[in-house]
Motif scaffolding. Structure first.
Motif, PDB file in Angstrom:
ATOM      1  N   MET A  12       6.121  -5.732  -4.659  1.00  0.00           N
ATOM      2  CA  MET A  12       6.074  -4.811  -5.792  1.00  0.00           C
ATOM      3  C   MET A  12       6.514  -5.537  -7.063  1.00  0.00           C
ATOM      4  SD  MET A  12       5.294  -1.553  -6.358  1.00  0.00           S
ATOM      5  CE  MET A  12       4.610  -1.755  -7.995  1.00  0.00           C
ATOM      6  N   ALA A  13       7.552  -6.375  -6.932  1.00  0.00           N
ATOM      7  CA  ALA A  13       8.010  -7.167  -8.079  1.00  0.00           C
ATOM      8  C   ALA A  13       6.952  -8.190  -8.475  1.00  0.00           C
ATOM      9  CB  ALA A  13       9.326  -7.860  -7.736  1.00  0.00           C
ATOM     10  N   HIS A  14       6.309  -8.796  -7.491  1.00  0.00           N
ATOM     11  CA  HIS A  14       5.250  -9.772  -7.773  1.00  0.00           C
ATOM     12  C   HIS A  14       4.081  -9.109  -8.490  1.00  0.00           C
ATOM     13  CE1 HIS A  14       2.632 -13.239  -7.157  1.00  0.00           C
ATOM     14  NE2 HIS A  14       1.720 -12.422  -6.671  1.00  0.00           N
ATOM     15  N   LEU A  15       3.698  -7.917  -8.031  1.00  0.00           N
ATOM     16  CA  LEU A  15       2.593  -7.189  -8.650  1.00  0.00           C
ATOM     17  C   LEU A  15       2.903  -6.912 -10.132  1.00  0.00           C
ATOM     18  CD1 LEU A  15       0.556  -4.408  -6.985  1.00  0.00           C
ATOM     19  CD2 LEU A  15       1.546  -3.942  -9.203  1.00  0.00           C
ATOM     20  N   ARG A  16       4.147  -6.511 -10.404  1.00  0.00           N
ATOM     21  CA  ARG A  16       4.535  -6.245 -11.797  1.00  0.00           C
ATOM     22  C   ARG A  16       4.572  -7.539 -12.622  1.00  0.00           C
ATOM     23  NH1 ARG A  16       7.784  -1.696  -9.792  1.00  0.00           N
ATOM     24  NH2 ARG A  16       6.849   0.136 -10.803  1.00  0.00           N
ATOM     25  N   ALA A  17       5.036  -8.613 -12.015  1.00  0.00           N
ATOM     26  CA  ALA A  17       5.131  -9.885 -12.743  1.00  0.00           C
ATOM     27  C   ALA A  17       3.757 -10.373 -13.194  1.00  0.00           C
ATOM     28  CB  ALA A  17       5.812 -10.935 -11.873  1.00  0.00           C
ATOM     29  N   GLN A  18       2.709 -10.008 -12.449  1.00  0.00           N
ATOM     30  CA  GLN A  18       1.353 -10.406 -12.826  1.00  0.00           C
ATOM     31  C   GLN A  18       0.714  -9.450 -13.836  1.00  0.00           C
ATOM     32  OE1 GLN A  18       0.649 -13.362 -11.589  1.00  0.00           O
ATOM     33  NE2 GLN A  18       2.579 -13.110 -10.458  1.00  0.00           N
ATOM     34  N   GLY A  19       1.376  -8.335 -14.104  1.00  0.00           N
ATOM     35  CA  GLY A  19       0.779  -7.311 -14.966  1.00  0.00           C
ATOM     36  C   GLY A  19      -0.240  -6.456 -14.260  1.00  0.00           C
ATOM     37  N   TRP A  20      -0.295  -6.566 -12.932  1.00  0.00           N
ATOM     38  CA  TRP A  20      -1.297  -5.806 -12.185  1.00  0.00           C
ATOM     39  C   TRP A  20      -0.984  -4.314 -12.172  1.00  0.00           C
ATOM     40  CZ3 TRP A  20      -1.215  -9.806  -7.622  1.00  0.00           C
ATOM     41  CH2 TRP A  20      -2.002 -10.916  -7.977  1.00  0.00           C
ATOM     42  N   ASP A  21       0.302  -3.957 -12.304  1.00  0.00           N
ATOM     43  CA  ASP A  21       0.637  -2.534 -12.374  1.00  0.00           C
ATOM     44  C   ASP A  21      -0.032  -1.886 -13.586  1.00  0.00           C
ATOM     45  OD1 ASP A  21       2.277  -4.114 -14.036  1.00  0.00           O
ATOM     46  OD2 ASP A  21       3.886  -2.620 -14.021  1.00  0.00           O
ATOM     47  N   ILE A  22      -0.040  -2.594 -14.707  1.00  0.00           N
ATOM     48  CA  ILE A  22      -0.694  -2.086 -15.918  1.00  0.00           C
ATOM     49  C   ILE A  22      -2.195  -1.961 -15.686  1.00  0.00           C
ATOM     50  CG2 ILE A  22      -1.172  -2.589 -18.354  1.00  0.00           C
ATOM     51  CD1 ILE A  22       1.538  -4.093 -18.372  1.00  0.00           C
ATOM     52  N   ASP A  23      -2.778  -2.970 -15.028  1.00  0.00           N
ATOM     53  CA  ASP A  23      -4.227  -2.955 -14.760  1.00  0.00           C
ATOM     54  C   ASP A  23      -4.608  -1.797 -13.832  1.00  0.00           C
ATOM     55  OD1 ASP A  23      -4.357  -5.271 -16.257  1.00  0.00           O
ATOM     56  OD2 ASP A  23      -4.384  -6.595 -14.509  1.00  0.00           O
ATOM     57  N   ILE A  24      -3.783  -1.563 -12.808  1.00  0.00           N
ATOM     58  CA  ILE A  24      -4.091  -0.496 -11.849  1.00  0.00           C
ATOM     59  C   ILE A  24      -3.975   0.871 -12.516  1.00  0.00           C
ATOM     60  CG2 ILE A  24      -3.312   0.628  -9.719  1.00  0.00           C
ATOM     61  CD1 ILE A  24      -2.458  -2.209  -8.758  1.00  0.00           C
ATOM     62  N   LEU A  25      -2.942   1.061 -13.304  1.00  0.00           N
ATOM     63  CA  LEU A  25      -2.782   2.343 -13.994  1.00  0.00           C
ATOM     64  C   LEU A  25      -3.909   2.578 -14.997  1.00  0.00           C
ATOM     65  CD1 LEU A  25       1.096   2.295 -14.521  1.00  0.00           C
ATOM     66  CD2 LEU A  25      -0.206   3.623 -12.838  1.00  0.00           C
ATOM     67  N   ALA A  26      -4.357   1.500 -15.674  1.00  0.00           N
ATOM     68  CA  ALA A  26      -5.481   1.639 -16.604  1.00  0.00           C
ATOM     69  C   ALA A  26      -6.764   1.971 -15.858  1.00  0.00           C
ATOM     70  CB  ALA A  26      -5.646   0.346 -17.401  1.00  0.00           C
ATOM     71  N   VAL A  50      -9.102  -6.729  -5.139  1.00  0.00           N
ATOM     72  CA  VAL A  50      -7.918  -6.823  -4.290  1.00  0.00           C
ATOM     73  C   VAL A  50      -6.908  -7.766  -4.930  1.00  0.00           C
ATOM     74  CG1 VAL A  50      -7.052  -7.375  -1.985  1.00  0.00           C
ATOM     75  CG2 VAL A  50      -9.400  -6.516  -2.264  1.00  0.00           C
ATOM     76  N   PRO A  51      -5.744  -7.289  -5.380  1.00  0.00           N
ATOM     77  CA  PRO A  51      -4.716  -8.212  -5.856  1.00  0.00           C
ATOM     78  C   PRO A  51      -4.133  -8.996  -4.687  1.00  0.00           C
ATOM     79  CG  PRO A  51      -3.861  -5.961  -5.819  1.00  0.00           C
ATOM     80  CD  PRO A  51      -5.314  -5.874  -5.453  1.00  0.00           C
ATOM     81  N   ARG A  52      -4.096 -10.300  -4.833  1.00  0.00           N
ATOM     82  CA  ARG A  52      -3.576 -11.134  -3.740  1.00  0.00           C
ATOM     83  C   ARG A  52      -2.050 -11.169  -3.818  1.00  0.00           C
ATOM     84  NH1 ARG A  52      -5.995 -16.642  -1.421  1.00  0.00           N
ATOM     85  NH2 ARG A  52      -4.219 -17.374  -0.210  1.00  0.00           N
ATOM     86  N   LEU A  53      -1.407 -10.370  -3.001  1.00  0.00           N
ATOM     87  CA  LEU A  53       0.044 -10.278  -2.985  1.00  0.00           C
ATOM     88  C   LEU A  53       0.650 -11.567  -2.441  1.00  0.00           C
ATOM     89  CD1 LEU A  53       0.294  -6.671  -1.512  1.00  0.00           C
ATOM     90  CD2 LEU A  53       0.283  -7.333  -3.930  1.00  0.00           C
ATOM     91  N   SER A  54       1.872 -11.870  -2.839  1.00  0.00           N
ATOM     92  CA  SER A  54       2.495 -13.123  -2.411  1.00  0.00           C
ATOM     93  C   SER A  54       2.843 -13.108  -0.933  1.00  0.00           C
ATOM     94  CB  SER A  54       3.746 -13.408  -3.244  1.00  0.00           C
ATOM     95  OG  SER A  54       4.714 -12.383  -3.066  1.00  0.00           O
ATOM     96  N   ARG A  55       3.083 -11.910  -0.361  1.00  0.00           N
ATOM     97  CA  ARG A  55       3.393 -11.781   1.056  1.00  0.00           C
ATOM     98  C   ARG A  55       2.334 -10.926   1.745  1.00  0.00           C
ATOM     99  NH1 ARG A  55       6.504 -15.982   1.871  1.00  0.00           N
ATOM    100  NH2 ARG A  55       8.096 -16.123   0.262  1.00  0.00           N
TER     101      ARG A  55
END
Length: 484
Positions: free
Chosen positions: A304-318, A253-258
């Motif tokens: 969504m911006a926070h998720l990208r800033a952490q690189g989690w978008d890359i991790d989820i797509l992988a 679970v990615p811990r989102l900022s909000r």
């Protein structure tokens, strides 16, 4: 005539919510009709009430402990942070305004009449009202216009028990310092104190108790040892979200900022077949996840911006390319689509952002919030689910044709053609034992026969017994004052 007593903290997160829940269950078991009440709460983890509003999840748990259905009067003012300096104000279950902290401070006195009306409504239905404060009354810089602690206690003429947290250290200073800084009228409202979260032999603190009694004149209601089973109860505070090591099936679970309405994680954490890994900012999502779960958010575009800033978008797509499964709930569902559009600036600045593109859907933010206690059916297993919806926005697109839930005959949610990516707006899915078992087994988990509701009920009973052993509840009831 109903009586009332208020639990305030010598600091934040001292365990007030848990103590009120335990007292509610203990007094219910003694044959009293009990109602919880929190004048002002701050949380993005809300519960939907039977009268169609929203309150803090802690008050919903306390209502359950008291054997009651949650209603908006139990938490008339709920602050839902949207930015570091502003929050949405929920008044008696519904949006009142969105204000910066400074502006709210200047206007919160306007809310006191509604708070007192809710308090009186509850008092007409119960023998005992257990009131929970927020933060600490020692924050005397916030006393003017206060409706959360001593401002409410003074307006409603409710006596106060002060709770200190010994696990943090300095509990004598917490209590004695609160006594020292409070103005005399507020200090006189405190009729006793208790110490929470003690580890080890409580008799080792006998001299400390004596010092607090000597320096404040307040009687002690006891020292409560650490309650080990607290993690089995739904958490409200975002600081209480944590990973839980369990069985071999791994949910990441990615811990989102909000992050909001994260109670979806609680039944998974309680399942012995499942390990829940809550990933903090700055850490990559583990590559061996069986399921990536994107939770709800109070500000989807910002997260969504926070998720990208952490690189989690890359991790989820992988993870997806490796054949992994992804589930998005509410805000997480919106992030799975092609784009999120907020033309009216409902969550912040107007605009649009690209989503992860794992579902062929898009979301448009709309002013009307959907608040509903909901009965649903999982189309694949046929399992019934009792949950709730609490969201802004409408999601449409081709993958909605693969809706995997059904609510009152209408389709809900979306799925990718191969079924490995799914999203929905329904919170509370995993509290349903049959659904949780069927869903996780489809993803390769071992069968599980736990009953989540039974675990919560058993833990509330254990908490009540814990307080009966270590807290002077008879004295607390004697100190409670009739509601005028």
């Amino acid at each position: 005539m109903a009586k009332a007593i208020m639990i305030q903290g010598a600091g934040s997160n001292v365990g007030k919510s848990m103590i009120v829940a335990g007292l509610a269950r203990a007094c219910l078991r003694r044959g009293l009709s009990v109602a919880p009440f929190k004048p002002q709460n701050m949380s993005n983890n809300a519960a939907v009430t039977i009268d169609g509003g929203e309150i803090g999840r802690a008050q919903a748990l306390q209502a359950r402990a008291a054997g009651r259905a949650p209603v908006v009067d139990m938490n008339p003012v709920l602050l839902k942070p949207e930015t570091d300096t502003g929050a949405q104000i929920i008044l008696r279950g519904h949006r009142f305004a969105t204000l910066r902290a400074r502006d709210y401070g200047a206007r919160k006195h306007e809310l006191l009449p509604a708070v007192l009306e809710s308090f009186r409504n509850l008092a007409a239905t119960a023998d005992l009202i257990l009131v929970e404060g927020a933060g600490s009354p020692a924050e005397i810089n916030l006393r003017a216009g206060d409706i959360a602690n001593m401002g409410f206690a003074a307006a409603a003429n409710v006596p106060v028990i002060l709770v200190g947290d010994i696990d943090r250290g300095g509990v004598i200073a917490q209590c004695v310092g609160t006594h020292a800084v409070l103005p005399e009228a507020d200090r006189d409202r405190i009729v006793g104190f208790a110490i929470n979260k003690f580890r080890g032999d409580v008799t080792l603190f006998d001299a400390g108790l004596a010092e607090i009694v000597s320096r404040t004149g307040w009687p002690s209601l006891g020292v409560m040892p650490w309650f080990d089973a607290a993690w089995r109860l739904p958490a409200e505070d975002v600081m209480d979200i944590s990973s839980r090591k369990g069985g071999p099936f791994r949910v990441v679970v990615p811990r989102l900022s909000r992050i909001a309405n994260f109670d979806d994680l609680d039944p998974l954490s309680a399942d012995p077949q499942v390990s829940v890994d809550v990933v903090e900012s700055g850490r990559a999502l583990p590559g061996d996840a069986d399921l990536v779960l994107i939770p709800g958010s109070k500000a989807t575009m910002a997260d969504m911006a926070h998720l990208r800033a952490q690189g989690w978008d890359i991790d989820i797509l992988a993870h997806h390319r490796r054949g992994g499964h992804v589930l998005g709930i509410c805000g997480g569902y919106q992030m799975l689509g092609r784009e999120i559009i907020d033309a009216e600036g409902i969550e912040g600045r107007p605009g649009r952002v690209a989503g992860l593109g794992l579902l062929d859907v898009s979301t448009r933010m709309e002013p009307a919030k959907r608040l509903s206690l909901t009965h649903a059916r999982d189309r694949e297993s046929g399992a019934d689910v009792e949950g709730y919806e609490i969201h802004l926005g409408r999601t449409t697109g081709r993958d909605c044709a693969q809706a995997w839930l059904e609510i009152d005959g209408r389709p809900e949610g979306a799925a990718s053609p191969d079924g490995r990516v799914r999203g929905c707006y329904l919170h509370g899915l995993f509290a349903g034992d049959r659904f949780r078992d069927a869903y996780l087994r489809r993803l390769g988990a071992a069968p599980s026969d736990i009953g989540y509701d039974a675990i919560v009920e058993q833990t509330l009973d254990q908490l009540a017994e814990h307080l009966e052993r270590h807290m002077d509840i008879d004295l607390l009831l004697d100190l409670a004052r009739p509601v005028g």
